[in-house]
Design a protein around this motif. Structure first.
Motif, mmCIF file in Angstrom:
data_model
loop_
_atom_site.group_PDB
_atom_site.id
_atom_site.type_symbol
_atom_site.label_atom_id
_atom_site.label_comp_id
_atom_site.label_asym_id
_atom_site.label_seq_id
_atom_site.Cartn_x
_atom_site.Cartn_y
_atom_site.Cartn_z
ATOM 1 N N ASP A 14 6.457 -13.998 -22.264
ATOM 2 C CA ASP A 14 6.040 -14.271 -23.648
ATOM 3 C C ASP A 14 6.103 -12.984 -24.466
ATOM 4 O O ASP A 14 6.497 -12.987 -25.642
ATOM 5 N N ILE A 111 12.502 -27.127 -27.686
ATOM 6 C CA ILE A 111 13.310 -27.530 -26.518
ATOM 7 C C ILE A 111 14.258 -28.694 -26.838
ATOM 8 O O ILE A 111 14.821 -29.306 -25.930
ATOM 9 N N CYS A 142 0.994 -25.659 -29.216
ATOM 10 C CA CYS A 142 0.468 -26.185 -30.493
ATOM 11 C C CYS A 142 -0.879 -26.871 -30.331
ATOM 12 O O CYS A 142 -1.164 -27.857 -31.016
ATOM 13 N N TYR A 240 10.396 -19.731 -31.599
ATOM 14 C CA TYR A 240 10.433 -20.998 -32.346
ATOM 15 C C TYR A 240 9.095 -21.292 -33.013
ATOM 16 O O TYR A 240 8.780 -22.441 -33.318
HETATM 17 P P1 HMG Z 1 19.978 -28.162 -25.418
HETATM 18 O O1 HMG Z 1 21.034 -27.493 -26.247
HETATM 19 O O2 HMG Z 1 19.362 -29.411 -25.937
HETATM 20 O O3 HMG Z 1 20.484 -28.386 -23.923
HETATM 21 O O4 HMG Z 1 18.837 -27.103 -25.140
HETATM 22 P P2 HMG Z 1 21.626 -29.256 -23.301
HETATM 23 O O5 HMG Z 1 21.067 -29.874 -22.060
HETATM 24 O O6 HMG Z 1 22.256 -30.150 -24.339
HETATM 25 O O7 HMG Z 1 22.708 -28.167 -22.863
HETATM 26 C C1 HMG Z 1 23.356 -27.363 -23.826
HETATM 27 C C2 HMG Z 1 23.793 -26.057 -23.192
HETATM 28 O O8 HMG Z 1 22.646 -25.346 -22.727
HETATM 29 C C3 HMG Z 1 24.708 -26.240 -21.989
HETATM 30 O O9 HMG Z 1 25.580 -25.113 -21.965
HETATM 31 C C4 HMG Z 1 23.777 -26.132 -20.825
HETATM 32 O O10 HMG Z 1 24.421 -25.670 -19.653
HETATM 33 C C5 HMG Z 1 22.793 -25.089 -21.317
HETATM 34 P P3 HMG Z 1 27.074 -25.202 -22.554
HETATM 35 O O11 HMG Z 1 27.724 -26.314 -21.775
HETATM 36 O O12 HMG Z 1 26.931 -25.508 -24.028
HETATM 37 O O13 HMG Z 1 27.618 -23.821 -22.299
HETATM 38 N N1 HMG Z 1 21.472 -25.211 -20.672
HETATM 39 C C6 HMG Z 1 20.870 -24.176 -20.036
HETATM 40 N N2 HMG Z 1 21.233 -22.905 -19.859
HETATM 41 C C7 HMG Z 1 20.386 -22.109 -19.160
HETATM 42 N N3 HMG Z 1 19.210 -22.546 -18.652
HETATM 43 C C8 HMG Z 1 18.826 -23.827 -18.820
HETATM 44 C C9 HMG Z 1 19.682 -24.693 -19.528
HETATM 45 N N4 HMG Z 1 19.587 -26.002 -19.864
HETATM 46 C C10 HMG Z 1 20.696 -26.290 -20.549
HETATM 47 N N5 HMG Z 1 17.658 -24.231 -18.316
HETATM 48 C C11 HMG Z 1 17.067 -26.190 -23.816
HETATM 49 C C12 HMG Z 1 17.714 -27.454 -24.371
HETATM 50 C C13 HMG Z 1 15.720 -26.583 -23.277
HETATM 51 C C14 HMG Z 1 17.953 -25.611 -22.725
HETATM 52 C C15 HMG Z 1 16.949 -25.157 -24.972
HETATM 53 O O14 HMG Z 1 16.302 -25.794 -26.035
HETATM 54 C C16 HMG Z 1 16.155 -23.949 -24.577
HETATM 55 O O15 HMG Z 1 16.579 -23.151 -23.746
HETATM 56 N N6 HMG Z 1 14.962 -23.757 -25.155
HETATM 57 C C17 HMG Z 1 14.113 -22.650 -24.762
HETATM 58 C C18 HMG Z 1 13.051 -22.445 -25.732
HETATM 59 C C19 HMG Z 1 12.163 -21.325 -25.280
HETATM 60 O O16 HMG Z 1 12.371 -20.658 -24.280
HETATM 61 N N7 HMG Z 1 11.099 -21.101 -26.091
HETATM 62 C C20 HMG Z 1 10.140 -20.075 -25.789
HETATM 63 C C21 HMG Z 1 9.287 -20.375 -24.618
HETATM 64 S S1 HMG Z 1 8.014 -21.573 -24.926
HETATM 65 C C22 HMG Z 1 6.704 -20.630 -25.566
HETATM 66 O O17 HMG Z 1 6.859 -19.467 -25.841
HETATM 67 C C23 HMG Z 1 5.346 -21.274 -25.686
HETATM 68 C C24 HMG Z 1 4.379 -20.833 -24.592
HETATM 69 O O18 HMG Z 1 4.225 -19.432 -24.559
HETATM 70 C C25 HMG Z 1 3.000 -21.486 -24.836
HETATM 71 C C26 HMG Z 1 2.514 -21.278 -26.281
HETATM 72 O O19 HMG Z 1 2.347 -20.132 -26.686
HETATM 73 O O20 HMG Z 1 2.347 -22.299 -26.930
HETATM 74 C C27 HMG Z 1 4.850 -21.280 -23.210
#
Ligand code: HMG
Ligand code: MG
Length: 302
Positions: A14, A111, A142, A240
Motif C-alpha cells: 500500500d 478492479i 470504502c 484508484y
Molecule cells: P481487467 O483489464 O478488467 O482484466 O483488469 P482482464 O481480465 O480483462 O485482463 C486484461 C489484461 O490484464 C490481460 O492482459 C490480462 O492478462 C491482464 P493482456 O492480454 O491485455 O496483455 N491481467 C493481469 N495481469 C497481471 N496480474 C493479474 C491480471 N489479471 C488480468 N492478476 C484487474 C482487472 C483486476 C487485473 C485490474 O483491474 C487490476 O490489476 N487492478 C488492480 C487495482 C489495484 O491494485 N488497486 C490497488 C490495490 S487495492 C487498495 O489499495 C485498497 C486496500 O489498500 C484497502 C483500502 O485501503 O481500502 C487493499
C-alpha cells in the motif's frame, strides 16, 4: 499489560503502490528486510495485479521469489483474480489477500467489475488456495465512504465482510480507503460488522487523509479489534482513490499501542529509522508524527 495487538505492515505494498518514484525489486526487498528486522511478523510484500494498472507493483513475483522462506514471517500479497493467485503461488506466496469493496463505483474503478462479479472471481481463488494450503485474507474498501459515490452504509460493509468470511477469508480488513472517517463512525461500523462476524476476525485499515487514522484505531481498539494495518512512515494511498493519503504510520500506531500497554513485539525506534531511510529514498518527508518526534529527540541528544 493490556494483551497483544497484531500489527500488519502494508508499507511495501500500500505504501509504495501510489508513489511517483517506482522502487526497483532490490530496493523493495531491502525495505522488507529492514522491516522484518524490527520484529514485525506480518508484512504485505507486493501485489499480483496488472502492471498496466499499478506499475509500482510490477516485479512482485521477483520480490516473493527472493524472500526468505523460513524466517517465521508471514509475507502476504494482493491478488485480484485466479491469474494473480497462480502467479503468487508460483512465486512461493504462503498468504494472499483478495480485495473487495463496499461501493459499486469503487469496485468498478479499482478492479473493473461489480461487487458480485468480484466474488465470482474470488471463489476460484479461495478454492485453489485451500487446495494449496495458502491462507487468504480479505479486504473491504470504502468502509467509511467512497471517493466516487460518497456515503457508504455500515450495513453494506458488514454484508461484504460477512461474504468474504463465508468464502473462507480468515481475517477481514476494513479499509477506510479515502481516510475521511471519524471515530464515531468507526465505532458504528465496527459494531455493525461485529454483529455479523466475530470481532477477532476484524482488522482496521485506516488511511490518514483527514488526520483521523490514529483516532479511528483507538475507537476500534475500544471495541475489541486487535489487528491493525499500518505503513512505515505513513506511506501510501490507493491509485484508484484520488487524493487519498497513506495509512496510519506504523510508528504512530506503535506509540499508541505501547503507551496503552499493548504488546506488539515490534521495536518502535528501529521502525522509525526505517521510516526515515525509506522517506529519504523516495524523496519525501515522513508522514509519521512519532517518527519525526523520535528523530528530533535523538538529534537533540546527540
Ligand atoms: P481487467 O483489464 O478488467 O482484466 O483488469 P482482464 O481480465 O480483462 O485482463 C486484461 C489484461 O490484464 C490481460 O492482459 C490480462 O492478462 C491482464 P493482456 O492480454 O491485455 O496483455 N491481467 C493481469 N495481469 C497481471 N496480474 C493479474 C491480471 N489479471 C488480468 N492478476 C484487474 C482487472 C483486476 C487485473 C485490474 O483491474 C487490476 O490489476 N487492478 C488492480 C487495482 C489495484 O491494485 N488497486 C490497488 C490495490 S487495492 C487498495 O489499495 C485498497 C486496500 O489498500 C484497502 C483500502 O485501503 O481500502 C487493499
Ligand atoms: Mg489501503
Amino acid at each position: 499489560m493490556n494483551g497483544a495487538v497484531k500489527v500488519f505492515e502494508v508499507g511495501p505494498r500500500d505504501g509504495l503502490q501510489n508513489e511517483p518514484r517506482h522502487l526497483p525489486v532490490a530496493s523493495r526487498l531491502g525495505l522488507i528486510g529492514e522491516l522484518a528486522a524490527t520484529g514485525l511478523r506480518h508484512i504485505e510484500g507486493g501485489a499480483f495485479v496488472s502492471p498496466r494498472w499499478v506499475p509500482q507493483m510490477a516485479g512482485s513475483d521477483e520480490v516473493f521469489r527472493q524472500l526468505p522462506g523460513d524466517d517465521g514471517i508471514n509475507y502476504s500479497a494482493l491478488v485480484p483474480n485466479l491469474q494473480g493467485f497462480e502467479a503468487a503461488r508460483q512465486a512461493g506466496c504462503r498468504e494472499v489477500a483478495v480485495f473487495a469493496a463496499a461501493s459499486e463505483a469503487f469496485s468498478r474503478n479499482n478492479i473493473n467489475c461489480s461487487i458480485d462479479e468480484s466474488f465470482e472471481r474470488f471463489a476460484p481463488v479461495l478454492r485453489a488456495a485451500r487446495e494449496a494450503g495458502i491462507r487468504v485474507r480479505g479486504y473491504v474498501s470504502c468502509v467509511l465512504g467512497c471517493p466516487f459515490s460518497g456515503a457508504v452504509a455500515p450495513e453494506a460493509v458488514a454484508s461484504v465482510a460477512r461474504r468474504l468470511h463465508e468464502l473462507g477469508c480468515y481475517e477481514i480488513s476494513l479499509g477506510d480507503t479515502i481516510g475521511a472517517g471519524r471515530p464515531d463512525e468507526t465505532a458504528r461500523l465496527v459494531e455493525h460488522c461485529a454483529g455479523q462476524l466475530p470481532v477477532s476476525v476484524l482488522a482496521g485499515h485506516f488511511h490518514d487523509t483527514w488526520g483521523m487514522a490514529i483516532a479511528n484505531v483507538h475507537a476500534a481498539l475500544a471495541l475489541g479489534v486487535r489487528t491493525f494495518d499500518s505503513s512505515v512512515a505513513g506511506l501510501g494511498g490507493c491509485p484508484y482513490s484520488p487524493g487519498a493519503s497513506g495509512n496510519v504510520a506504523t510508528e504512530d500506531l506503535l506509540y499508541l499501542l505501547h503507551g496503552m500497554g499493548f504488546a506488539t513485539g515490534v521495536d518502535l525506534p528501529t521502525v522509525a529509522r526505517v521510516g526515515a531511510r525509506i522517506s529519504a529514498v523516495l524523496g519525501i518527508a515522513s508522514r509519521s508524527r512519532a517518527g519525526l518526534a523520535l528523530a528530533a529527540r535523538s538529534k537533540r541528544e546527540d
